[in-house]
Design a protein around this motif. Structure first.
Motif, short mmCIF file in Angstrom:
data_model
loop_
_atom_site.label_atom_id
_atom_site.label_comp_id
_atom_site.label_asym_id
_atom_site.label_seq_id
_atom_site.Cartn_x
_atom_site.Cartn_y
_atom_site.Cartn_z
N ILE A 102 0.85 -1.19 0.00
CA ILE A 102 0.00 0.00 0.00
C ILE A 102 0.89 1.24 0.00
N LYS A 103 0.59 2.17 -0.88
CA LYS A 103 1.28 3.45 -0.91
C LYS A 103 0.55 4.44 -0.01
N THR A 104 1.31 5.19 0.78
CA THR A 104 0.69 6.14 1.69
C THR A 104 1.67 7.23 2.07
N SER A 105 1.14 8.34 2.56
CA SER A 105 1.99 9.41 3.07
C SER A 105 2.07 9.40 4.59
N ILE A 106 1.14 8.71 5.23
CA ILE A 106 1.10 8.70 6.70
C ILE A 106 0.99 7.26 7.20
N VAL A 107 1.90 6.89 8.09
CA VAL A 107 1.88 5.59 8.74
C VAL A 107 1.85 5.81 10.25
N ILE A 108 0.94 5.14 10.93
CA ILE A 108 0.89 5.22 12.40
C ILE A 108 1.13 3.82 12.96
N ARG B 272 11.57 10.33 10.07
CA ARG B 272 10.62 9.53 9.29
C ARG B 272 9.39 10.39 9.00
N PRO B 273 9.49 11.33 8.08
CA PRO B 273 8.38 12.27 7.82
C PRO B 273 7.08 11.54 7.46
N GLY B 274 6.02 11.89 8.17
CA GLY B 274 4.73 11.25 7.92
C GLY B 274 4.50 10.01 8.75
N GLN B 275 5.46 9.61 9.57
CA GLN B 275 5.28 8.44 10.43
C GLN B 275 5.09 8.88 11.88
N TYR B 276 4.21 8.17 12.57
CA TYR B 276 3.87 8.48 13.96
C TYR B 276 3.90 7.20 14.79
N LEU B 277 4.25 7.35 16.06
CA LEU B 277 4.19 6.24 17.00
C LEU B 277 3.15 6.51 18.07
N CYS B 278 2.49 5.46 18.48
CA CYS B 278 1.62 5.51 19.65
C CYS B 278 1.78 4.14 20.30
N ALA B 279 2.85 3.98 21.08
CA ALA B 279 3.25 2.65 21.53
C ALA B 279 4.12 2.76 22.79
N GLY B 280 4.33 1.60 23.44
CA GLY B 280 5.20 1.54 24.61
C GLY B 280 4.50 1.89 25.90
#
Length: 468
Positions: free
Chosen positions: A253-259, A394-402
């Motif tokens: 999948i192509k995307t600009s935002i990955v969470i 990592r532009p466009g990548q976000y973490l919500c973890a840990g």
């Protein structure tokens, strides 16, 4: 030192069933479309409490801002809510004291207040959500009876309570405190040295998460279960409509935002998180009996610096108990950096046999027994706080973890903060405590993992203890 470096950091197949997942819903193996879309505005990796909350808030925040709902794809390696949220203790229990006291020392009063109230406010938010959405998840407001069974712990708790009261941290105002004989009377626990009481809630976590997923899917979110993400890589440099390629065994999948809503599995896809978010294996059991007293409150049992159990009563009279570290803590490979939830930790079941009879007055002759035992993989961070926000470099990548085994009172608002960042473009002015935020220094600087540090201190200072 023991090492688990050769273990897979991805979810394993054939995870042990948990009590919460004995009755699964139609969303459990859902695929919104037969094939994966070739592109999306946002790809969320993970369909547990974090992934479901992200999908919910992204839709809600877009509507609030009067914007078109983005094309959202949620990818899950196994069934929906098959990770930690579908395997936890069902406790929505904020920490009104210990974390606030720690942050008071490191960040000051304002941040300590934010950290404590951020957790406490999520009880009301989930209560309102359950009522508004008519979620059938056994939600109950309750009091927690937080029992300390050792002298050193009692002294620390008492000192911390005095500090947060003096600082006028809001969550301390409703804490009840007793010690020694009064603590035994308040808690009903044999040998209690001290006892705190404070507000919390409990629920059926799987049902809450699957309801949020069902709502998101009904509003156009594309959910794809049994679709593990194997890598996230940069797109071609000349790509104008996307930055990242999210690869799965089915397609890309192509995307600009990955969470990344991946908690304990985060380092499998984000190598920078190695040693920062580590998979930690935990144990939970369900105790049943026809002729037993009924608990009304939820409990924390603090047995030593590293042993703490938690429990909630269920409407059917059974009791969910999690913890059992006494019998496996010393064996580091059994639990630290371990992402295998397909088997129990050796000997863990024995810990729960006779648990209520050992600890509680009035339960000595009850017929309570261990009915179910299961395991789950949590994501423990190196500094005890979740990593929430944009990933540096990592532009466009976000973490919500840990979330370090304490996600239920942190995740809903953390996911809301991420959704607000993405929809509004403002990463600063969101409701998110400072210690949760991902600074370049926190991202890049090495720091000894707090769990590993504690393990080393305990192993070096204590003689080997016999197990029952």
């Amino acid at each position: 030192m023991p090492s688990n470096s050769n273990r897979s950091k991805f979810p394993v197949p054939h995870a042990l069933p948990s009590y919460w997942r004995k009755q699964v819903g139609p969303i459990d193996r859902h695929r919104s479309t037969p094939r994966l879309p070739s592109s999306a505005d946002i790809v969320v990796v993970g369909a547990g409490y974090v992934g479901a909350s992200l999908a919910y808030h992204l839709v809600e925040e877009s509507a609030r801002c009067g914007r078109k709902v983005p094309e959202i794809v949620v990818l899950e390696a196994r069934e929906a809510c098959s990770g930690a949220t579908g395997r936890n203790g069902g406790h929505l229990k904020p920490d009104p004291l210990l974390r606030a006291a720690s942050v008071l020392s490191t960040h000051g009063k304002e941040v300590a207040e934010h950290v404590a109230s951020f957790e406490a406010r999520q009880i009301g938010a989930i209560k309102a959500l359950v009522k508004r959405e008519d979620v059938d998840c056994d939600f109950e407001e309750t009091r927690v009876v937080d029992v300390c069974l050792y002298k050193k712990g009692k002294e620390k708790i008492k000192a911390d309570l005095e500090r947060v009261v003096d600082a006028d941290i809001s969550t301390a105002r409703d804490i009840g405190y007793s010690e020694d004989r009064e603590a035994e009377q308040v808690s009903g626990v044999r040998g209690a040295k001290s006892c705190l009481t404070y507000d919390a809630a409990r629920l059926w976590p799987y049902r809450l998460v699957t309801h949020l997923l069902e709502k998101a899917v009904s509003l156009g979110v594309n959910l794809q279960t049994y679709t593990p993400v194997t890598s996230v890589s940069p797109a071609a440099t000349d790509a104008k409509d996307h930055r990242w390629l999210v690869t799965t065994p089915r397609s890309t999948i192509k995307t600009s935002i990955v969470i990344y809503a991946t908690n304990g599995y985060t380092s499998a896809l984000v190598p920078e998180m190695k040693d920062k978010i580590v998979p930690v294996k935990g144990i939970v059991a369900r105790l049943v009996g026809k002729y037993a007293p009924r608990l009304t409150d939820s409990y924390m049992m603090r047995i030593s610096d590293y042993e703490y159990d938690y429990m909630i009563p269920r409407p059917d009279g059974s009791v969910i108990v999690g913890g059992a570290k006494r019998d496996f803590f010393r064996n580091l490979n059994d639990w630290f950096d371990n992402s295998d939830d397909s088997s129990l930790i050796k000997g863990a079941r024995r810990y729960f046999d006779g648990y209520m009879q050992r600890h509680f007055y009035g339960w000595e002759k009850s017929d309570v027994r261990t009915e179910d035992v299961w395991t789950g993989i949590m994501g423990y961070s190196n500094d005890g706080f979740p990593y929430v926000g944009p990933a540096p470099g990592r532009p466009g990548q976000y973490l919500c973890a840990g979330f370090s085994g304490h996600g239920m009172p942190q995740i809903f608002f953390s996911a809301k903060a991420i959704a607000s960042m993405i929809v509004t473009g403002d990463t600063e002015n969101v409701d998110l405590p400072v210690p949760y935020r991902i600074s370049p220094a926190r991202w890049s600087q090495p720091k000894e993992h707090v769990s590993l540090k504690l393990w080393r201190e305990i192993v070096e200072s204590e003689p080997v203890r016999a197990t029952l």
